[in-house]
Write an enzyme that holds these catalytic residues in place. Structure first.
Site, mmCIF file in Angstrom:
data_model
loop_
_atom_site.group_PDB
_atom_site.id
_atom_site.type_symbol
_atom_site.label_atom_id
_atom_site.label_comp_id
_atom_site.label_asym_id
_atom_site.label_seq_id
_atom_site.Cartn_x
_atom_site.Cartn_y
_atom_site.Cartn_z
ATOM 1 N N GLY A 180 0.960 -5.361 1.584
ATOM 2 C CA GLY A 180 -0.328 -5.681 0.962
ATOM 3 C C GLY A 180 -0.140 -6.475 -0.328
ATOM 4 O O GLY A 180 -0.995 -7.289 -0.691
ATOM 5 N N GLU A 223 5.335 -4.345 7.234
ATOM 6 C CA GLU A 223 4.455 -3.380 7.926
ATOM 7 C C GLU A 223 4.965 -3.012 9.307
ATOM 8 O O GLU A 223 4.850 -1.881 9.754
ATOM 9 C CB GLU A 223 3.042 -3.956 8.049
ATOM 10 C CG GLU A 223 2.241 -3.967 6.753
ATOM 11 C CD GLU A 223 2.460 -5.215 5.918
ATOM 12 O OE1 GLU A 223 3.485 -5.916 6.109
ATOM 13 O OE2 GLU A 223 1.609 -5.506 5.060
ATOM 14 N N GLU A 247 0.204 -9.964 0.682
ATOM 15 C CA GLU A 247 -1.086 -10.436 1.193
ATOM 16 C C GLU A 247 -2.049 -10.803 0.049
ATOM 17 O O GLU A 247 -2.827 -11.737 0.160
ATOM 18 C CB GLU A 247 -1.704 -9.370 2.109
ATOM 19 C CG GLU A 247 -0.960 -9.295 3.444
ATOM 20 C CD GLU A 247 -1.475 -8.187 4.342
ATOM 21 O OE1 GLU A 247 -2.086 -8.499 5.363
ATOM 22 O OE2 GLU A 247 -1.267 -7.007 4.001
ATOM 23 N N ALA A 304 0.841 -1.200 0.000
ATOM 24 C CA ALA A 304 0.000 0.000 0.000
ATOM 25 C C ALA A 304 0.874 1.248 0.000
ATOM 26 O O ALA A 304 2.017 1.213 0.437
ATOM 27 C CB ALA A 304 -0.887 -0.016 1.239
HETATM 28 C C1 LIG Z 1 -4.577 -2.914 5.453
HETATM 29 C C2 LIG Z 1 -3.393 -2.499 4.597
HETATM 30 C C3 LIG Z 1 -2.359 -3.548 4.465
HETATM 31 C C4 LIG Z 1 -1.203 -3.146 3.649
HETATM 32 C C5 LIG Z 1 -0.135 -2.528 4.205
HETATM 33 C C6 LIG Z 1 1.045 -2.229 3.401
HETATM 34 O O1 LIG Z 1 1.223 -2.705 2.321
HETATM 35 S S1 LIG Z 1 2.129 -1.160 4.101
HETATM 36 C C7 LIG Z 1 3.412 -0.980 2.929
HETATM 37 C C8 LIG Z 1 4.330 -2.133 2.983
HETATM 38 N N1 LIG Z 1 5.421 -1.939 2.049
HETATM 39 C C9 LIG Z 1 6.603 -1.438 2.438
HETATM 40 O O2 LIG Z 1 6.818 -1.120 3.592
HETATM 41 C C10 LIG Z 1 7.641 -1.324 1.352
HETATM 42 C C11 LIG Z 1 8.346 -0.020 1.447
HETATM 43 N N2 LIG Z 1 9.282 0.179 0.358
HETATM 44 C C12 LIG Z 1 10.525 -0.359 0.355
HETATM 45 O O3 LIG Z 1 10.909 -1.117 1.213
HETATM 46 C C13 LIG Z 1 11.439 0.043 -0.766
HETATM 47 O O4 LIG Z 1 10.971 1.260 -1.290
HETATM 48 C C14 LIG Z 1 11.483 -0.984 -1.927
HETATM 49 C C15 LIG Z 1 12.191 -2.252 -1.438
HETATM 50 C C16 LIG Z 1 10.117 -1.309 -2.422
HETATM 51 C C17 LIG Z 1 12.284 -0.373 -3.120
HETATM 52 O O5 LIG Z 1 13.543 0.052 -2.662
HETATM 53 P P1 LIG Z 1 14.488 0.949 -3.603
HETATM 54 O O6 LIG Z 1 15.741 1.175 -2.821
HETATM 55 O O7 LIG Z 1 14.553 0.317 -4.933
HETATM 56 O O8 LIG Z 1 13.711 2.325 -3.807
HETATM 57 P P2 LIG Z 1 13.279 3.409 -2.726
HETATM 58 O O9 LIG Z 1 13.130 2.816 -1.378
HETATM 59 O O10 LIG Z 1 14.146 4.597 -2.864
HETATM 60 O O11 LIG Z 1 11.808 3.748 -3.253
HETATM 61 C C18 LIG Z 1 11.579 4.395 -4.487
HETATM 62 C C19 LIG Z 1 10.481 5.431 -4.314
HETATM 63 O O12 LIG Z 1 9.250 4.741 -4.046
HETATM 64 C C20 LIG Z 1 8.688 5.208 -2.833
HETATM 65 N N3 LIG Z 1 8.012 4.072 -2.196
HETATM 66 C C21 LIG Z 1 8.420 2.779 -2.177
HETATM 67 N N4 LIG Z 1 7.505 2.019 -1.574
HETATM 68 C C22 LIG Z 1 6.497 2.851 -1.218
HETATM 69 C C23 LIG Z 1 5.264 2.631 -0.571
HETATM 70 N N5 LIG Z 1 4.869 1.407 -0.182
HETATM 71 N N6 LIG Z 1 4.487 3.683 -0.345
HETATM 72 C C24 LIG Z 1 4.861 4.923 -0.729
HETATM 73 N N7 LIG Z 1 6.018 5.178 -1.374
HETATM 74 C C25 LIG Z 1 6.819 4.149 -1.605
HETATM 75 C C26 LIG Z 1 9.884 5.741 -2.037
HETATM 76 O O13 LIG Z 1 9.473 6.658 -1.071
HETATM 77 C C27 LIG Z 1 10.710 6.373 -3.138
HETATM 78 O O14 LIG Z 1 10.113 7.613 -3.452
HETATM 79 P P3 LIG Z 1 10.970 8.839 -3.993
HETATM 80 O O15 LIG Z 1 12.000 9.093 -2.925
HETATM 81 O O16 LIG Z 1 11.579 8.371 -5.268
HETATM 82 O O17 LIG Z 1 10.000 9.934 -4.093
#
Ligand SMILES: CCC/C=C/C(=O)SCCNC(=O)CCNC(=O)[C@H](O)C(C)(C)COP(=O)([O-])OP(=O)([O-])OC[C@H]1O[C@@H](n2cnc3c(N)ncnc32)[C@H](O)[C@@H]1OP(=O)([O-])[O-]
Length: 735
Positions: free
Chosen positions: A110, A133, A113, A70
């Site tokens: 998500g 998360e 999931e 998400a």
């Molecule tokens: C009931 C609901 C249940 C669901 C819950 C969830 O899913 S909770 C979510 C669970 N998921 C997570 O916690 C995953 C969180 N993400 C990560 O761990 C890492 O970003 C990665 C491994 C996906 C990619 O790593 P990488 O080193 O290749 O790249 P990078 O890290 O530099 O990111 C590139 C750009 O994308 C952006 N961005 C990325 N993901 C999100 C996001 N979800 N959201 C928003 N933005 C996001 C990031 O800010 C950056 O923006 P910028 O600075 O360019 O403006």
């Protein structure tokens, strides 16, 4: 292809998808793409269900990436998009047509999931999966805490959900999280599998209908696991609530477990901790976009490739830096002053590398370090002629560093970058002895350098944007968080640390014990309090620096008052301990006592207690009871106050920089978002009022006098943190 129609976004060239759905883009925008994505997924599934010509369904991501989950920004938006995912996962699972997930790139949160609702999962060999998360203060709230333990058992689900770690496709296969790993086109493999599944029963593949695999000793296992989870969490709420949700899966039917999961999710969502952790996630990414007051920026500067590096000095820091470079696959030359030092250093580096190799092997990776093309040891500066970058990591001594830089400037090729690992010394002074000050930069590593993520990158007056960009790129390759800061004594991290430690020592003079102060700060969430930290780092380090500054030791002017320097309050307590040979863990005694020299278990020391009371008697200080609130406020608010000065001076370009430094280098609890974020939650008017109060009581402590920038922000109406910097040059008529 013969199998009918399926849901497969972004695969136009295969003439297959008649229903197109993107689960979640990797770069979600600030609007609400999640709602659109969820809607499209739901519509697609319903259409596939209603269309008799569709016999099976495949779900995949766009551009070779399944989903990053998400949109994290959505959790703080008013409509809390993303929360509708659970029912959609159930909808997928209920489908009478087989649904196969094709996991490429990443499937996180998500995204993963969604795959748990699918009847089968195929992953590409390079794919990574996880439920991170917990790292943003939440739990997998789309029924993931109920489905994952049913699929892979409680111990593995607990590990994955409470740590948030990413796992490789091969580990996922071993755990049974995916059914197949492929090296070829994952979507096509999923389509082939879906084809084979048409008409086969699916009941046994619906995870919500399966029981959680039993353990012979589930209760005992869970009790023990909770202790471990709590210990690791250090005050962070999310891991424990993740645990509670999984425990519910072991005790209740699926639907009740889902209700419990939702209840716990809402507690986390509204907790300040989730907000702080999500702020920290974006702060870490924001600091990659560095700028300097002179206008240099990540946008226009290009890093130069580093094909070969060198490290000078194989003490504690140098060993860790060499290890990090080898792990980053950068060929490295390690240099020492003579063969004796070189051999000691070589042994220590090899030991570190062997340990790292063992750890990496457990994750299915290898580390090649026995190859001279990868790692070379030398005593002769001549071997540095062809390196692209040198990191000097010798003793903190200006004269020695200057001597080395002068030599490097003559020997290294003209385009080579020269970095100094220093925690406080002036970069401009070091650069002044070279013929290329534009290629000189500070790289402040944190000990142990192969473990700690922070790298403070300090530009001097002449450092070029290319040099900054190259150092930042190096940090990234070494899997570190580089934070670009200006050149001042102590840079950002140590400069903010000085007043914090100073207050901790003043508190001892006034009546606290080291263990009281440490306890309060450890309860706040610091991994280790200031006195335990000082014992670990060695009290002699600060003593040497104070002697160099003429604050103590033989250069101190005769007749100087014991508790004053330059007209301000000074505490000689740490110097007195050093004079008695109490350097901390290394000597078995410091602010605490240890079982032996080099011991690690700190025990309160009655000797220190009586030493402190004698000291107070000698200096006629009246001992008073100091409560937890005062300990916390005096230590933290002075640190934050220094942070405001740093921002006002342009040493760091925003509060996120200070927060990222503190979280990654100084054990600041991430769930409190860093010191400046914490200040914004306490409220700047409150911080100002407390500093004013303590400053009136202790007028001889300048660090307690509120920063002009803090005062200005309060006068401007306490704006939100992301607006602070825009007030720096604005006029305030209330001041
Ligand atoms: C009931 C609901 C249940 C669901 C819950 C969830 O899913 S909770 C979510 C669970 N998921 C997570 O916690 C995953 C969180 N993400 C990560 O761990 C890492 O970003 C990665 C491994 C996906 C990619 O790593 P990488 O080193 O290749 O790249 P990078 O890290 O530099 O990111 C590139 C750009 O994308 C952006 N961005 C990325 N993901 C999100 C996001 N979800 N959201 C928003 N933005 C996001 C990031 O800010 C950056 O923006 P910028 O600075 O360019 O403006």
């Amino acid at each position: 292809m013969s199998w009918g129609r399926h849901i497969a976004p972004g695969q136009d060239n295969r003439k297959l998808p008649e229903v197109q759905v993107v689960i979640s883009p990797l770069h979600p925008t600030r609007n609400s793409p999640c709602l659109a994505v969820l809607q499209a997924l739901e519509d697609g599934l319903k259409r596939a269900d209603a269309d008799p010509s569709v016999k099976a369904v495949t779900i995949c991501g766009e551009n070779g990436k399944f989903s990053a989950g998400a949109d994290i920004r959505g959790f703080s938006s008013p409509n809390k998009q993303g929360l509708g995912l659970g029912p959609i996962v159930s909808l997928i699972e209920r489908s009478e047509k087989p649904v196969v997930a094709a996991i490429e790139g990443i499937a996180l949160g998500g995204g993963l999931e969604v795959t748990l609702g699918c009847h089968y999962r195929i992953a590409h060999v390079q794919a990574r999966m996880g439920l991170p998360e917990v790292t943003i203060g939440l739990l997998p709230g789309a029924e993931g805490t109920q489905r994952l333990p049913r699929l892979i058992g409680v111990p593995a689900a607990l590990d994955i959900i409470t740590t948030g770690r990413h796992i490789s496709a091969s580990e996922a296969l071993k755990l049974g999280l995916v059914d197949e790993v492929v090296e070829e086109n994952t979507v096509e493999a999923a389509i082939r599998l879906a084809n084979r599944l048409i008409g086969q029963p699916l009941g046994h593949r619906r995870l919500s209908l399966k029981p959680v695999p039993k353990l012979p000793n589930m209760e005992a296992f869970l009790t023990e696991a909770l202790v471990k989870v709590k210990k690791r969490a250090q005050g962070c709420l999310a891991p424990e609530l993740c645990f509670q949700a999984i425990k519910a899966a072991t005790e209740q039917p699926f639907a009740d477990g889902v209700r419990k999961e939702r209840e716990l999710f809402n507690i986390l969502l509204t907790s300040g901790q989730a907000k702080a952790l999500q702020y920290a996630f974006f702060a870490e990414r924001a600091v990659e976009k560095w700028t300097t007051p002179s206008g240099a920026s990540w946008k226009t500067a290009s890093p130069q490739p580093i094909r070969k590096a060198a490290v000078i000095g194989l003490g504690t820091m140098g060993r860790g830096i060499v290890t990090s470079l080898v792990k980053a696959k950068i060929p490295v030359v390690a240099l020492e002053q003579d063969l004796e030092y070189l051999n000691t250093g070589r042994k220590a580096v090899m030991l570190l590398l062997e340990r790292e190799a063992m750890k990496m092997e457990q994750g299915g990776q290898t580390l090649d370090f026995n190859n001279p093309a990868r790692l070379q040891f030398a005593v002769d500066f001549d071997v540095l002629r062809d390196v692209d970058l040198v990191i000097e990591a010798v003793f903190e001594n200006m004269a020695l560093k200057k001597e080395i830089f002068n030599k490097l400037s003559r020997i290294c090729k003209p385009e080579a970058f020269l970095c100094t690992n220093t925690s406080a010394l002036n970069i401009d002074e070091i650069a002044s002895v070279t013929s290329r000050p534009q290629q000189v930069i500070g790289t402040h590593f944190f000990s142990p350098a192969h473990v700690m993520r922070l790298l403070e990158i300090i530009y001097g007056r002449h450092t070029s944007p290319t040099t900054i960009a190259t150092a930042m790129q190096l940090a990234k390759v070494m899997k570190k968080v580089g934070v670009v800061v200006g050149n001042c004594f102590g840079f950002v991290g140590n400069r903010m640390m000085f007043p914090y430690v100073q207050q901790a020592v003043f508190l001892l003079e006034e009546g606290s014990r080291p263990e009281d102060v440490d306890q309060v700060l450890e309860d706040f969430g610091f991994k280790i309090g200031p006195f335990r930290m000082s014992d670990l780092a060695g009290l002699d380090v600060g003593w040497r620096s104070r002697k160099d500054q003429g604050l103590t030791g033989p250069t101190l002017a005769p007749g100087t008052s014991a508790r004053q320097r330059h007209g301000y309050r000074y505490s000689p307590l740490p110097d007195l301990l050093c004079e008695k040979g109490r350097f901390g863990q290394k000597t078995g005694k410091g602010w605490y006592q240890y079982e032996k020299a080099g011991g690690r278990t700190a025990k309160p020391d009655p000797w220190i207690h009586s030493f402190l009371s004698e000291y107070r008697d000698t200096h006629q200080i009246k001992t008073r009871f100091i409560d937890q609130e005062e300990i916390l406020e005096r230590c933290l608010f002075t640190l934050i106050n220094e942070g405001f000065d740093i921002l006002a001076e342009g040493i760091a370009s925003g509060p996120e920089h200070l927060d990222v430094v503190y979280i990654n280098g100084y054990g600041w609890p991430k769930h409190r978002g860093g010191p400046m974020f914490y200040a914004s939650t306490v409220g700047l008017p409150n911080i100002l009022a407390k500093l004013q109060k303590y400053s009136e009581i202790h007028p001889d402590v300048p660090q307690l006098r509120p920063s002009a920038f803090l005062k200005k922000l309060v006068a401007m109406g306490n704006p939100p943190l992301n607006d602070w910097m825009s007030y720096l040059h604005r006029q305030s008529n209330k001041l």
